[in-house]
Scaffold this active site. Structure first.
Site, short mmCIF file in Angstrom:
data_model
loop_
_atom_site.label_atom_id
_atom_site.label_comp_id
_atom_site.label_asym_id
_atom_site.label_seq_id
_atom_site.Cartn_x
_atom_site.Cartn_y
_atom_site.Cartn_z
N GLU A 133 8.36 45.87 29.94
CA GLU A 133 8.75 45.33 28.63
C GLU A 133 8.67 46.35 27.51
O GLU A 133 8.15 46.08 26.42
CB GLU A 133 7.89 44.11 28.30
CG GLU A 133 8.02 42.99 29.32
CD GLU A 133 7.10 41.80 29.06
OE1 GLU A 133 6.39 41.82 28.03
OE2 GLU A 133 7.09 40.88 29.87
N ASN A 192 10.56 47.14 34.44
CA ASN A 192 10.62 45.67 34.49
C ASN A 192 10.72 45.10 33.08
O ASN A 192 10.02 45.56 32.17
CB ASN A 192 9.34 45.16 35.18
CG ASN A 192 9.40 43.69 35.53
OD1 ASN A 192 10.29 43.25 36.26
ND2 ASN A 192 8.46 42.92 35.01
N HIS A 244 12.69 34.50 33.43
CA HIS A 244 11.97 33.32 32.93
C HIS A 244 13.00 32.48 32.18
O HIS A 244 13.38 32.78 31.05
CB HIS A 244 10.83 33.73 31.99
CG HIS A 244 9.73 34.46 32.67
ND1 HIS A 244 8.96 33.89 33.67
CD2 HIS A 244 9.25 35.72 32.50
CE1 HIS A 244 8.05 34.77 34.08
NE2 HIS A 244 8.21 35.89 33.40
N GLU A 251 10.21 37.75 38.34
CA GLU A 251 9.27 36.76 37.79
C GLU A 251 9.98 35.42 37.59
O GLU A 251 9.85 34.78 36.54
CB GLU A 251 8.68 37.25 36.47
CG GLU A 251 7.96 38.60 36.57
CD GLU A 251 7.30 39.04 35.29
OE1 GLU A 251 7.04 38.17 34.41
OE2 GLU A 251 7.03 40.25 35.14
N ASP A 272 11.14 31.84 37.16
CA ASP A 272 10.78 30.43 37.02
C ASP A 272 11.80 29.77 36.10
O ASP A 272 12.37 30.41 35.22
CB ASP A 272 9.34 30.23 36.52
CG ASP A 272 8.99 30.99 35.26
OD1 ASP A 272 9.90 31.39 34.52
OD2 ASP A 272 7.79 31.18 35.00
#
Length: 374
Positions: free
Chosen positions: A189, A232, A268, A298, A300
């Site tokens: 990030e 990432n 996400h 990641e 979801d």
């Protein structure tokens, strides 16, 4: 321990989605009926075709076996529940359905190196050793991030001291896990959400400068030349300004000879996300065209509040299905859900994962199984 009810408890309420799998015992333990015809979602909420919701018995299908057959790392982020004697179903679910593991928080800087004078590897070692014992690949997350830093990092005042501290941290962690962790999110990030998407203000950018990213990757590569090193980030899943900025960042790294091997896309999301409309596959493909691996790292997909759960579960399954399809279409290296069950998710209120609070597989599980077996 929360009691685990039968996986088909809601079948009378939910329209069935059979998996359409004809699998030998070596792959998934048996066959299933032909697939039901998907029903389109309402265009105003999700242009993707909705997956008809069902809760197939997890014992009938192993996502891990299906992923192994495709050569795909299918992972989950894990926390302390892995070692909770009152929650044995957590480890059973993880080991049956996932061939890769990520420590949700245990391998971040504050978790490993809160004391400047010494590392604390105990919990992270337990996760890694358990995964290795179970034949699972470990993704290391994350070496350099603006968040989850110990207080002592903020006391450093000079470029030279922080650069040395960052290099020492990266070297110490990667060396310790060498031969057990072969994939690392080296920098996490670093690109901001501000207009134009410059690098994010952080102790590393503020004191070291933009080259802190290159230096972190070089330190990781020196510590383990055989490891795959990733950048990432989030909100970079489709074609947009932020993914453009990440593309230019990693293209510049490659031009400078920085040892970077892949890019992770966090994903996400929520049920309104349109994988095709966002051009996720085209975005992943352009990074592949640079010669880099790509992983969805990641994943979801949370349900939106105040909407009928049945429809939301169908839309959630459709997003999962379309994400995995885009991933497989570009020959991605991995697909990782950020947690194992809804109960343990950092977004628990949104019920974002493929297993519910009591380890029952959700329609999203069926969607992934069907896509892997296609």
């Amino acid at each position: 321990m929360r009691s685990v009810h039968p996986a088909l408890k809601t079948l009378s309420l939910l329209a069935p989605l059979t998996l359409g799998l004809t699998l030998g015992a070596a792959r998934a333990g048996g066959g299933a009926a032909p697939p039901a015809t998907p029903t389109p979602a309402a265009p105003t909420t999700n242009p993707a075709a909705a997956v008809q919701p069902a809760r197939p018995a997890a014992s009938n299908v192993s996502l891990r076996a299906l992923a192994d057959a495709r050569g795909l790392l299918l992972g989950a982020a894990v926390n302390q529940t892995l070692f909770d004697p009152d929650e044995p179903e957590y480890a059973r679910t993880l080991n049956r359905h996932f061939n890769a593991v990520v420590a949700e928080n245990a391998m971040k800087w504050a978790g490993l190196h809160n004391n400047r004078e010494a590392f604390a590897f105990g919990f992270a070692d337990a996760i890694v050793n358990t995964a290795v014992k179970n034949g699972q690949t470990v993704r290391g997350h994350t070496l350099v991030w603006h968040d989850s830093l110990p207080p002592w990092v903020y006391t450093i005042q000079t470029r030279e001291e922080l650069l040395r501290a960052m290099q020492d941290h990266v070297t110490g962690v990667v060396t310790h896990f060498r031969d057990r962790v072969r994939i690392w999110d080296v920098v996490n990030e670093a690109v901001s959400d501000a207009p134009g998407h410059p690098l994010r203000p952080s102790p590393f950018l503020n004191l070291i400068g933009p080259d802190f990213i290159d230096e972190a990757f070089r330190a990781a590569h020196a510590a383990d030349p055989g490891a795959k090193l990733y950048y990432n980030d989030y909100n970079t899943d489709g074609l947009n300004g932020k993914s453009d900025a990440v593309y230019e960042l990693v293209r510049g790294m490659l031009a400078r000879g920085v040892p970077i091997h892949g890019v992770g896309f966090q994903a996400h999301l929520n049920t309104d996300f349109d994988v095709k409309g966002a051009q996720v596959q085209a975005n992943l493909q352009r990074f592949r065209d640079l010669g880099l691996d790509v992983q969805l790292t990641e994943v979801d997909v949370q349900l939106r509040p105040a909407r009928p759960e049945l429809g939301e579960l169908a839309r959630q399954a459709a997003v999962y299905r379309d994400l995995l399809r885009a991933c497989l279409n570009v020959r991605c290296a991995g697909f990782v859900t950020w947690g194992v069950t809804d109960f343990n998710s950092w977004r628990a209120g949104g019920k974002p994962l493929i297993f519910d609070d009591v380890y029952d597989p959700k329609p999203a599980f069926a969607a992934l199984a069907q896509e892997l077996a296609r």
